[in-house]
Design a protein around this motif. Sequence first.
Motif, mmCIF file in Angstrom:
data_model
loop_
_atom_site.group_PDB
_atom_site.id
_atom_site.type_symbol
_atom_site.label_atom_id
_atom_site.label_comp_id
_atom_site.label_asym_id
_atom_site.label_seq_id
_atom_site.Cartn_x
_atom_site.Cartn_y
_atom_site.Cartn_z
ATOM 1 N N ILE A 179 8.972 -42.903 2.401
ATOM 2 C CA ILE A 179 9.741 -43.494 1.304
ATOM 3 C C ILE A 179 8.921 -43.394 0.028
ATOM 4 C CG2 ILE A 179 10.701 -45.623 0.346
ATOM 5 C CD1 ILE A 179 11.587 -46.413 3.114
ATOM 6 N N ARG A 180 9.506 -42.716 -0.970
ATOM 7 C CA ARG A 180 8.850 -42.566 -2.273
ATOM 8 C C ARG A 180 9.281 -43.666 -3.236
ATOM 9 N NH1 ARG A 180 5.929 -40.369 0.531
ATOM 10 N NH2 ARG A 180 5.743 -38.148 0.851
ATOM 11 N N GLY A 181 10.457 -44.222 -3.000
ATOM 12 C CA GLY A 181 10.954 -45.296 -3.838
ATOM 13 C C GLY A 181 12.135 -45.973 -3.183
ATOM 14 N N TRP A 182 12.255 -47.278 -3.387
ATOM 15 C CA TRP A 182 13.424 -48.001 -2.913
ATOM 16 C C TRP A 182 13.730 -49.117 -3.889
ATOM 17 C CZ3 TRP A 182 13.263 -53.213 -1.614
ATOM 18 C CH2 TRP A 182 12.000 -53.764 -1.371
ATOM 19 N N SER A 183 14.986 -49.500 -3.943
ATOM 20 C CA SER A 183 15.415 -50.626 -4.758
ATOM 21 C C SER A 183 16.698 -51.174 -4.155
ATOM 22 C CB SER A 183 15.643 -50.204 -6.215
ATOM 23 O OG SER A 183 16.691 -49.268 -6.302
ATOM 24 N N CYS A 184 17.046 -52.347 -4.581
ATOM 25 C CA CYS A 184 18.303 -52.934 -4.103
ATOM 26 C C CYS A 184 18.972 -53.627 -5.272
ATOM 27 C CB CYS A 184 18.071 -53.894 -2.942
ATOM 28 S SG CYS A 184 16.793 -55.112 -3.225
ATOM 29 N N GLU A 185 20.261 -53.566 -5.250
ATOM 30 C CA GLU A 185 21.059 -54.201 -6.277
ATOM 31 C C GLU A 185 21.916 -55.248 -5.601
ATOM 32 O OE1 GLU A 185 23.216 -51.144 -8.289
ATOM 33 O OE2 GLU A 185 21.406 -50.038 -8.804
ATOM 34 N N LEU A 208 19.063 -48.488 -2.227
ATOM 35 C CA LEU A 208 18.770 -47.114 -2.593
ATOM 36 C C LEU A 208 17.395 -46.761 -2.037
ATOM 37 C CD1 LEU A 208 19.957 -48.492 -5.653
ATOM 38 C CD2 LEU A 208 20.630 -46.116 -5.512
ATOM 39 N N ILE A 209 17.305 -45.619 -1.337
ATOM 40 C CA ILE A 209 16.042 -45.152 -0.767
ATOM 41 C C ILE A 209 15.868 -43.688 -1.133
ATOM 42 C CG2 ILE A 209 14.799 -44.636 1.364
ATOM 43 C CD1 ILE A 209 16.122 -47.006 2.659
ATOM 44 N N ALA A 210 14.672 -43.337 -1.622
ATOM 45 C CA ALA A 210 14.359 -41.951 -1.951
ATOM 46 C C ALA A 210 13.200 -41.476 -1.086
ATOM 47 C CB ALA A 210 13.995 -41.828 -3.419
ATOM 48 N N THR A 211 13.384 -40.304 -0.477
ATOM 49 C CA THR A 211 12.337 -39.664 0.315
ATOM 50 C C THR A 211 12.201 -38.234 -0.187
ATOM 51 O OG1 THR A 211 13.730 -38.701 2.047
ATOM 52 C CG2 THR A 211 13.094 -41.016 2.336
ATOM 53 N N PRO A 212 11.171 -37.513 0.238
ATOM 54 C CA PRO A 212 11.073 -36.105 -0.150
ATOM 55 C C PRO A 212 12.228 -35.260 0.391
ATOM 56 C CG PRO A 212 9.002 -36.861 0.784
ATOM 57 C CD PRO A 212 9.998 -37.947 0.982
ATOM 58 N N HIS A 213 12.925 -35.758 1.401
ATOM 59 C CA HIS A 213 13.989 -35.003 2.058
ATOM 60 C C HIS A 213 15.379 -35.340 1.551
ATOM 61 C CE1 HIS A 213 10.704 -34.053 4.704
ATOM 62 N NE2 HIS A 213 10.550 -35.333 4.953
ATOM 63 N N GLY A 214 15.517 -36.400 0.769
ATOM 64 C CA GLY A 214 16.831 -36.782 0.283
ATOM 65 C C GLY A 214 16.865 -38.223 -0.183
ATOM 66 N N ALA A 272 4.761 -51.168 -1.852
ATOM 67 C CA ALA A 272 4.348 -50.460 -3.062
ATOM 68 C C ALA A 272 5.387 -49.440 -3.525
ATOM 69 C CB ALA A 272 3.011 -49.766 -2.815
ATOM 70 N N ALA A 273 6.316 -49.064 -2.671
ATOM 71 C CA ALA A 273 7.341 -48.078 -3.040
ATOM 72 C C ALA A 273 8.524 -48.703 -3.769
ATOM 73 C CB ALA A 273 7.828 -47.334 -1.802
ATOM 74 N N LEU A 274 8.529 -50.028 -3.928
ATOM 75 C CA LEU A 274 9.622 -50.678 -4.657
ATOM 76 C C LEU A 274 9.654 -50.126 -6.077
ATOM 77 C CD1 LEU A 274 11.852 -52.816 -4.974
ATOM 78 C CD2 LEU A 274 10.052 -54.468 -5.535
ATOM 79 N N ASP A 275 10.797 -49.631 -6.479
ATOM 80 C CA ASP A 275 10.978 -49.062 -7.820
ATOM 81 C C ASP A 275 10.864 -50.187 -8.852
ATOM 82 O OD1 ASP A 275 11.949 -47.985 -10.224
ATOM 83 O OD2 ASP A 275 13.380 -46.694 -9.200
ATOM 84 N N ALA A 276 9.775 -50.191 -9.618
ATOM 85 C CA ALA A 276 9.516 -51.258 -10.574
ATOM 86 C C ALA A 276 10.588 -51.335 -11.654
ATOM 87 C CB ALA A 276 8.135 -51.069 -11.197
ATOM 88 N N ALA A 277 11.164 -50.191 -12.027
ATOM 89 C CA ALA A 277 12.176 -50.170 -13.073
ATOM 90 C C ALA A 277 13.488 -50.801 -12.618
ATOM 91 C CB ALA A 277 12.423 -48.740 -13.535
ATOM 92 N N LYS A 278 13.810 -50.648 -11.331
ATOM 93 C CA LYS A 278 15.075 -51.181 -10.818
ATOM 94 C C LYS A 278 14.888 -52.499 -10.094
ATOM 95 C CE LYS A 278 17.148 -46.627 -10.311
ATOM 96 N NZ LYS A 278 17.682 -45.645 -9.392
ATOM 97 N N GLY A 279 13.773 -52.655 -9.386
ATOM 98 C CA GLY A 279 13.492 -53.897 -8.686
ATOM 99 C C GLY A 279 14.411 -54.167 -7.509
#
Length: 133
Positions: A80-86, A92-98, A123-130
């Motif tokens: 996981i490169r980044g994740w956030s929740c609304e 939302l989860i981002a990986t190198p594969h999709g 640490a992968a929590l997207d700081a901009a989206k939270g």
Amino acid sequence: MHVARVLTVVLLAIPAALWGQEHANQFKDLISWGPSKQTFKVTLTIRHAEGSFSVSEQGFRWTVVGSADIGTGPIPWEDIRGWSCEAPTRLLIATPHGTADMDLKREELLKVVDQYLKKFVPAALDAAKGCSL
């Protein structure tokens, strides 16, 4: 009498062999996912498709219902490169594969965030989206 014993052994062995084949996949699943696997019904919002999202201490995986599962076992949490929740239901989860953009039931999203994402990839929590849950 000897023939009766042989037939009895053969007849008893057939259901045991079939049972073993049927449960071999469950055993394989337990090895790759571990004993804590949970699967949730999700809506993949980009495709507006029904899917499933599975998590365990070993990793995670999402799939679209009715499509071919192109992987086996979990994707490691480290991917996981980044994740956030609304709030209240979107993950939302981002990986190198999709990327996955999915809606879950609120209580299930809380479980995924608190028991898995915050524990294994904080640490992968997207700081901009939270994650404002």
